[in-house]
Scaffold this motif. Sequence first.
Motif, PDB file in Angstrom:
ATOM      1  N   SER A   1       0.852  -1.192   0.000  1.00 40.17           N
ATOM      2  CA  SER A   1       0.000   0.000   0.000  1.00 40.17           C
ATOM      3  C   SER A   1       0.885   1.238   0.000  1.00 40.17           C
ATOM      4  N   PRO A   2       0.336   2.401  -0.347  1.00 38.47           N
ATOM      5  CA  PRO A   2       1.145   3.624  -0.334  1.00 38.47           C
ATOM      6  C   PRO A   2       1.814   3.889   1.013  1.00 38.47           C
ATOM      7  N   GLU A   3       1.220   3.404   2.089  1.00 35.79           N
ATOM      8  CA  GLU A   3       1.824   3.591   3.413  1.00 35.79           C
ATOM      9  C   GLU A   3       3.128   2.817   3.580  1.00 35.79           C
ATOM     10  N   ASP A   4       3.408   1.905   2.683  1.00 36.97           N
ATOM     11  CA  ASP A   4       4.667   1.145   2.726  1.00 36.97           C
ATOM     12  C   ASP A   4       5.802   1.865   2.006  1.00 36.97           C
ATOM     13  N   THR A   5       5.526   2.991   1.413  1.00 37.01           N
ATOM     14  CA  THR A   5       6.550   3.749   0.698  1.00 37.01           C
ATOM     15  C   THR A   5       7.634   4.234   1.645  1.00 37.01           C
ATOM     16  N   GLY A   6       8.884   4.120   1.208  1.00 36.54           N
ATOM     17  CA  GLY A   6      10.000   4.586   2.009  1.00 36.54           C
ATOM     18  C   GLY A   6      11.300   3.980   1.538  1.00 36.54           C
ATOM     19  N   VAL A   7      12.369   4.342   2.221  1.00 35.13           N
ATOM     20  CA  VAL A   7      13.661   3.724   1.976  1.00 35.13           C
ATOM     21  C   VAL A   7      13.794   2.544   2.932  1.00 35.13           C
ATOM     22  N   TYR A   8      14.083   1.404   2.370  1.00 33.03           N
ATOM     23  CA  TYR A   8      14.212   0.175   3.155  1.00 33.03           C
ATOM     24  C   TYR A   8      15.686  -0.139   3.356  1.00 33.03           C
ATOM     25  N   TYR A   9      16.025  -0.441   4.610  1.00 35.26           N
ATOM     26  CA  TYR A   9      17.402  -0.722   4.984  1.00 35.26           C
ATOM     27  C   TYR A   9      17.540  -2.124   5.554  1.00 35.26           C
ATOM     28  N   CYS A  10      18.573  -2.785   5.141  1.00 32.54           N
ATOM     29  CA  CYS A  10      18.999  -4.015   5.767  1.00 32.54           C
ATOM     30  C   CYS A  10      19.953  -3.639   6.896  1.00 32.54           C
ATOM     31  N   ALA A  11      19.832  -4.295   8.051  1.00 33.97           N
ATOM     32  CA  ALA A  11      20.677  -3.938   9.179  1.00 33.97           C
ATOM     33  C   ALA A  11      21.102  -5.179   9.940  1.00 33.97           C
TER      34      ALA A  11
END
Length: 123
Positions: free
Chosen positions: A86-96
């Motif tokens: 969904s649009p709420e999942d938009t963002g920069v995703y980081y592996c940590a």
Amino acid sequence: QVQLVESGGGPVEAGGSLRLSCRVSEYAYRHFCMAWFRQAPGKEREGVARIDSDEVIAYADSVRDRFTISKDSSGNILYLQMNSLSPEDTGVYYCASRPAGRCTWQVPLFGYWGQGTQVTVSS
């Protein structure tokens, strides 16, 4: 030196799927807590999914039943399968990676981060 290299982000329509990948240094893959975080514009970085060295998995409430975290030992790769986006999942995703076997959601305890990959979900 722990290295984390992400791939797999991009644009997707609402309801679609993406799979993120993170290639991890072997020692961290086997012994450290591994997690996916995301950061939306103007918001704090938040934990999405995590897996500890004993394969115990946890998800944020907002993604449970839609996202799946997994590991592929053949290539030391951490995955995040994301469905029903969904649009709420938009963002920069980081592996940590946290240099300890047990996991947490506390950002400062993760000493190693990937460069991030952008996920943009359009309505």
